[in-house]
Design a protein around this motif. Structure first.
Motif, PDB file in Angstrom:
ATOM      1  N   LYS A  37     -22.510  31.978   8.541  1.00 38.98           N
ATOM      2  CA  LYS A  37     -21.432  31.175   7.961  1.00 38.98           C
ATOM      3  C   LYS A  37     -20.786  30.251   8.984  1.00 38.98           C
ATOM      4  N   GLU A  38     -20.795  30.630  10.230  1.00 39.37           N
ATOM      5  CA  GLU A  38     -20.131  29.834  11.252  1.00 39.37           C
ATOM      6  C   GLU A  38     -20.857  28.507  11.444  1.00 39.37           C
TER       7      GLU A  38
ATOM      8  N   GLN B 271     -15.523  33.886   6.581  1.00 41.73           N
ATOM      9  CA  GLN B 271     -16.019  34.968   7.432  1.00 41.73           C
ATOM     10  C   GLN B 271     -15.252  36.259   7.155  1.00 41.73           C
TER      11      GLN B 271
ATOM     12  N   GLY C 172     -18.157  27.670   5.706  1.00 45.74           N
ATOM     13  CA  GLY C 172     -18.478  29.060   5.993  1.00 45.74           C
ATOM     14  C   GLY C 172     -17.526  29.717   6.975  1.00 45.74           C
ATOM     15  N   GLU C 173     -16.932  28.925   7.885  1.00 46.33           N
ATOM     16  CA  GLU C 173     -16.018  29.501   8.864  1.00 46.33           C
ATOM     17  C   GLU C 173     -14.793  30.115   8.187  1.00 46.33           C
TER      18      GLU C 173
ATOM     19  N   THR D  44     -21.321  26.085   9.266  1.00 45.57           N
ATOM     20  CA  THR D  44     -22.176  25.701   8.137  1.00 45.57           C
ATOM     21  C   THR D  44     -21.311  25.402   6.923  1.00 45.57           C
TER      22      THR D  44
ATOM     23  N   SER E  57     -24.783  21.676   8.840  1.00 42.79           N
ATOM     24  CA  SER E  57     -24.875  22.827   9.714  1.00 42.79           C
ATOM     25  C   SER E  57     -25.044  22.357  11.148  1.00 42.79           C
TER      26      SER E  57
ATOM     27  N   ASP F 187     -23.608  39.024   0.368  1.00 45.70           N
ATOM     28  CA  ASP F 187     -22.498  38.267   0.944  1.00 45.70           C
ATOM     29  C   ASP F 187     -21.792  39.165   1.949  1.00 45.70           C
TER      30      ASP F 187
ATOM     31  N   ALA G  14     -22.426  36.215   7.264  1.00 44.86           N
ATOM     32  CA  ALA G  14     -23.638  35.510   6.848  1.00 44.86           C
ATOM     33  C   ALA G  14     -23.864  35.687   5.355  1.00 44.86           C
ATOM     34  N   PHE G  15     -24.602  34.714   4.782  1.00 51.12           N
ATOM     35  CA  PHE G  15     -25.144  34.815   3.429  1.00 51.12           C
ATOM     36  C   PHE G  15     -26.626  35.149   3.553  1.00 51.12           C
TER      37      PHE G  15
END
Length: 240
Positions: free
Chosen positions: A176-177, A221, A217-218, A179, A142, A157, A161-162
């Motif tokens: 999520k960005e 999204q 994570g990106e 990470t 991250s 979800d 974000a989670f």
């Protein structure tokens, strides 16, 4: 004798004269028959469109009944205002979401099928479109160092974000960005496939192998419902 030919009365006047006086019969015949307006343009739809007009009228009535019976759905702002997306403090317990995690493991094994043992591009495509509510997740990389190592069960979800619940019964929001998340799926190996004895198979069942995959994570999204129709490609992230 009168040599002029006698003018014949219309049959309608003769019939009316039986019930009314001659003057009254003549008046009724003049107003109701001779001077009666004749509408050349019809006021109703032509016969070819009558069926379609009746169908549209039935649909309008049906939609009106639906609107009267079905309440208007809440907007996103109203849901947030009512707190429908918030987990109450008494419900922020890891033990409450463990059954959800077990259901998710069975769900993932079902959608992967035999690819749960082999992996590959087919498994990656199925995992990219899967739902991660109930998944066990760990942050492995991250842009924010303090988030690395956080583990828990995904209870929400969202698009960016989670939201997870940790073993210490704490609610964490992981963007999520920037990470990378790691997911682990235990995969018990069948005894027949490995050619092991019953004792060895029992030991292996106690310590099953696991399928481990990482998610950027990106690339996630999106809402879980929108990922089913998307194609994901591997790329380099300059933020990690």
């Amino acid at each position: 004798m009168d040599s002029k030919p006698r003018k014949e009365q219309p049959i309608a006047v003769a019939l009316l004269s039986r019930a009314h006086d001659p003057d009254e019969a003549t008046r009724i015949f003049t107003e109701k028959v001779q001077q009666r307006p004749l509408f050349l343009a019809p006021s109703s739809p032509p016969p070819s469109d009558a069926r379609a007009a009746r169908r549209r009228e039935r649909q309008k009535k049906k939609q009106a009944r639906k609107k009267a019976l079905k309440p208007k759905p809440l907007s996103a702002a109203q849901r947030r205002r009512l707190g429908l997306y918030e987990v109450p403090r008494e419900g922020q317990k890891y033990a409450l979401f463990e059954p959800l995690h077990q259901l998710w493991l069975g769900y993932v094994r079902e959608i992967l099928g035999n690819e749960v043992y082999t992996g590959g591009e087919g498994a990656a495509a199925k995992l990219a479109s899967a739902d991660f509510h109930g998944a066990g997740v760990e942050v492995v990389r991250s842009g924010c160092v303090s988030r690395v190592g956080i583990k828990g069960i995904v209870i929400k979800d969202s698009r960016f974000a989670f939201e997870i619940i940790t073993l210490k019964n704490r609610l964490k929001l992981l963007p999520k960005e920037g990470t990378v998340f790691r997911f682990e799926v235990p995969v018990p190996a069948p005894a027949a496939q490995d050619g092991l004895s019953e004792e060895q198979a029992g030991q292996k069942q106690e310590h099953p192998s696991a399928m481990v995959f990482e998610v950027h994570g990106e690339q996630f999204q999106f809402r879980s419902a929108d990922r089913a129709s998307r194609k994901f490609r591997s790329h380099f992230s300059s933020k990690l």
